[in-house]
Structure formats: C-alpha cells, structure tokens
Design a protein around this motif. Structure first.
Motif, PDB file in Angstrom:
ATOM      1  N   LYS A 156       0.840  -1.206   0.000  1.00 13.06           N
ATOM      2  CA  LYS A 156       0.000   0.000   0.000  1.00 13.06           C
ATOM      3  C   LYS A 156       0.870   1.249   0.000  1.00 13.06           C
ATOM      4  CE  LYS A 156      -4.060  -1.811   2.377  1.00 13.06           C
ATOM      5  NZ  LYS A 156      -4.877  -1.764   3.593  1.00 13.06           N
ATOM      6  N   MET A 157       1.915   1.239   0.812  1.00 12.19           N
ATOM      7  CA  MET A 157       2.805   2.400   0.877  1.00 12.19           C
ATOM      8  C   MET A 157       3.521   2.614  -0.452  1.00 12.19           C
ATOM      9  SD  MET A 157       2.601   4.177   3.613  1.00 12.19           S
ATOM     10  CE  MET A 157       4.024   5.183   3.263  1.00 12.19           C
ATOM     11  N   GLU A 158       3.936   1.543  -1.082  1.00  8.71           N
ATOM     12  CA  GLU A 158       4.612   1.644  -2.375  1.00  8.71           C
ATOM     13  C   GLU A 158       3.692   2.313  -3.403  1.00  8.71           C
ATOM     14  OE1 GLU A 158       5.946  -1.580  -5.700  1.00  8.71           O
ATOM     15  OE2 GLU A 158       6.561  -2.024  -3.641  1.00  8.71           O
ATOM     16  N   ARG A 159       2.438   1.847  -3.470  1.00 14.22           N
ATOM     17  CA  ARG A 159       1.470   2.433  -4.411  1.00 14.22           C
ATOM     18  C   ARG A 159       1.159   3.894  -4.049  1.00 14.22           C
ATOM     19  NH1 ARG A 159      -0.845  -2.764  -3.893  1.00 14.22           N
ATOM     20  NH2 ARG A 159      -2.362  -1.993  -2.396  1.00 14.22           N
ATOM     21  N   LEU A 160       1.048   4.166  -2.747  1.00 17.53           N
ATOM     22  CA  LEU A 160       0.734   5.519  -2.307  1.00 17.53           C
ATOM     23  C   LEU A 160       1.864   6.491  -2.641  1.00 17.53           C
ATOM     24  CD1 LEU A 160      -0.987   7.595  -0.872  1.00 17.53           C
ATOM     25  CD2 LEU A 160      -0.155   6.679   1.313  1.00 17.53           C
ATOM     26  N   LEU A 161       3.093   6.094  -2.413  1.00 17.56           N
ATOM     27  CA  LEU A 161       4.216   6.975  -2.725  1.00 17.56           C
ATOM     28  C   LEU A 161       4.317   7.234  -4.223  1.00 17.56           C
ATOM     29  CD1 LEU A 161       6.846   5.656  -0.172  1.00 17.56           C
ATOM     30  CD2 LEU A 161       5.515   7.778  -0.051  1.00 17.56           C
ATOM     31  N   LYS A 162       3.989   6.234  -5.029  1.00 13.36           N
ATOM     32  CA  LYS A 162       3.966   6.416  -6.487  1.00 13.36           C
ATOM     33  C   LYS A 162       2.886   7.442  -6.850  1.00 13.36           C
ATOM     34  CE  LYS A 162       3.534   4.002 -10.865  1.00 13.36           C
ATOM     35  NZ  LYS A 162       3.313   2.722 -11.533  1.00 13.36           N
ATOM     36  N   LYS A 163       1.715   7.331  -6.205  1.00 15.51           N
ATOM     37  CA  LYS A 163       0.623   8.282  -6.454  1.00 15.51           C
ATOM     38  C   LYS A 163       1.066   9.699  -6.073  1.00 15.51           C
ATOM     39  CE  LYS A 163      -4.186   9.253  -5.282  1.00 15.51           C
ATOM     40  NZ  LYS A 163      -5.397   8.751  -4.593  1.00 15.51           N
ATOM     41  N   CYS A 164       1.746   9.829  -4.950  1.00 20.42           N
ATOM     42  CA  CYS A 164       2.233  11.153  -4.513  1.00 20.42           C
ATOM     43  C   CYS A 164       3.216  11.746  -5.522  1.00 20.42           C
ATOM     44  CB  CYS A 164       2.892  11.067  -3.133  1.00 20.42           C
ATOM     45  SG  CYS A 164       1.752  10.738  -1.781  1.00 20.42           S
ATOM     46  N   ARG A 165       4.114  10.899  -6.044  1.00 20.71           N
ATOM     47  CA  ARG A 165       5.062  11.388  -7.059  1.00 20.71           C
ATOM     48  C   ARG A 165       4.328  11.834  -8.310  1.00 20.71           C
ATOM     49  NH1 ARG A 165       8.157   7.269  -4.737  1.00 20.71           N
ATOM     50  NH2 ARG A 165       7.459   5.703  -6.222  1.00 20.71           N
ATOM     51  N   ASN A 166       3.273  11.103  -8.697  1.00 19.70           N
ATOM     52  CA  ASN A 166       2.496  11.481  -9.881  1.00 19.70           C
ATOM     53  C   ASN A 166       1.776  12.805  -9.669  1.00 19.70           C
ATOM     54  OD1 ASN A 166       3.276   9.237 -11.345  1.00 19.70           O
ATOM     55  ND2 ASN A 166       1.502   8.027 -10.739  1.00 19.70           N
ATOM     56  N   ILE A 167       1.239  13.012  -8.493  1.00 22.86           N
ATOM     57  CA  ILE A 167       0.560  14.287  -8.201  1.00 22.86           C
ATOM     58  C   ILE A 167       1.560  15.439  -8.250  1.00 22.86           C
ATOM     59  CG2 ILE A 167      -0.598  15.628  -6.390  1.00 22.86           C
ATOM     60  CD1 ILE A 167      -1.901  12.959  -5.464  1.00 22.86           C
ATOM     61  N   ALA A 168       2.752  15.183  -7.722  1.00 19.09           N
ATOM     62  CA  ALA A 168       3.783  16.233  -7.685  1.00 19.09           C
ATOM     63  C   ALA A 168       4.282  16.586  -9.079  1.00 19.09           C
ATOM     64  CB  ALA A 168       4.953  15.781  -6.805  1.00 19.09           C
ATOM     65  N   GLY A 169       4.067  15.668 -10.018  1.00 19.02           N
ATOM     66  CA  GLY A 169       4.448  15.960 -11.387  1.00 19.02           C
ATOM     67  C   GLY A 169       5.808  15.536 -11.661  1.00 19.02           C
TER      68      GLY A 169
END
Length: 169
Positions: A156-169
C-alpha cells in the motif's frame, strides 16, 4: 522475559506530542481542528494511562489508535449533528484542504507542495502517510493498528508513494 517499563506520562507527552500533532495535521490540513483533536487525544491518553500496557503495544501504536479514534469520533459527531453537505463540512472546518490560513503562511516551496499533494489524497491515504512519516511507525506497527500484515502495508505504501510522485508531477 522482563516486563517493559512504563515511563511517566509527562515524558510520553513531551516525546510524542509533536509527532501526534503532525500525524493529525496531515489528515485534516487544518490547524485549529488539529489542535483540538491532539488536545483531546492527550487528555484521553492521560486518563487511560494507568490501563496502558507496554507489553501489548508500543506507546506509538497506542497514541496513534487514540488519535485516530478521536478524529473519527469528531467526524461522527458532525454527522450526528445532521451536517451532511460538503459545504457544511467545509464550514465546520473538517474538509481537507479547506480554507486554511496556515497555507498562506507556508512560504517554503516544499511545504506548499506537500500541502497540495496531501489535499489530493483521501483520508485513508493521509492516515498511512501520517503513521509512517508523522508517527514514524514501522510497517509492523502500522499493520498492527490496521489489522493487516507487514507485506500488505508495504505494498500500500509503495502504491501511495507512487501516487504522490504522480501528483507532484
């Protein structure tokens, strides 16, 4: 095996106040409501400290559980007061990313970016981040609180951190 020693509550408060505060703020993104929740958390913790058993859970886990329950109690209270529309939630100050004067005070680009990312995550995602980075919990401690296992929490953390990087651009 020796029983872990229970420290005086004042030491627990001094050590964990800031971490609990950050953890709750990450979830609410609203300074005044965070202060209320954290105050209620430590009042509850102080009253229940004689029942806290360090053999059962770490003080991190115990405080995180109290903070999460206090936060959910507050949301349930809002719901029971018949506040149902998004506008009512925002007016009550509990909508993440709602008009928070603290955002205006953030001059550091990283802090503003973090705020924007957090405001685009749902509550459970912010909860994971607050446990991992706010309370600095291990995956094992997080799994205990979430009634899950370490591997699932890690994924879950791995997927969440990927999502955060995508939001950050």
């Amino acid at each position: 095996m020796d029983k872990p020693e229970k420290r005086p509550f004042e030491e627990v408060y001094d050590e964990y106040y800031e971490k609990v505060f950050k953890s709750v703020y990450v979830r609410l993104l609203h300074m005044e409501n965070t202060e209320d929740i954290v105050q209620d958390t430590f009042v509850k913790a102080m009253k229940a400290y004689d029942r806290y058993d360090p053999k059962v859970s770490s003080v991190y886990t115990w405080l995180c559980t109290i903070a999460t329950n206090t936060l959910y109690d507050r949301f349930r209270k809002i719901d029971s007061d018949k506040i149902v529309s998004l506008e009512d939630y925002m007016e009550a100050g509990f909508e993440p990313g709602s008009a928070d004067p603290e955002l205006e005070k953030l001059t550091d680009g990283y802090a503003r970016s973090a705020y924007v990312i957090l405001s685009r995550l749902n509550d459970s995602e912010r909860n994971l981040l607050s446990m991992r980075f706010g309370l600095e919990m291990s995956y094992k401690e997080m799994a205990e609180v979430l009634s899950s296992n370490e591997k699932a929490v890690g994924k879950k953390m791995e997927r969440l951190l990927k999502k955060c990087r995508n939001i950050a651009g």
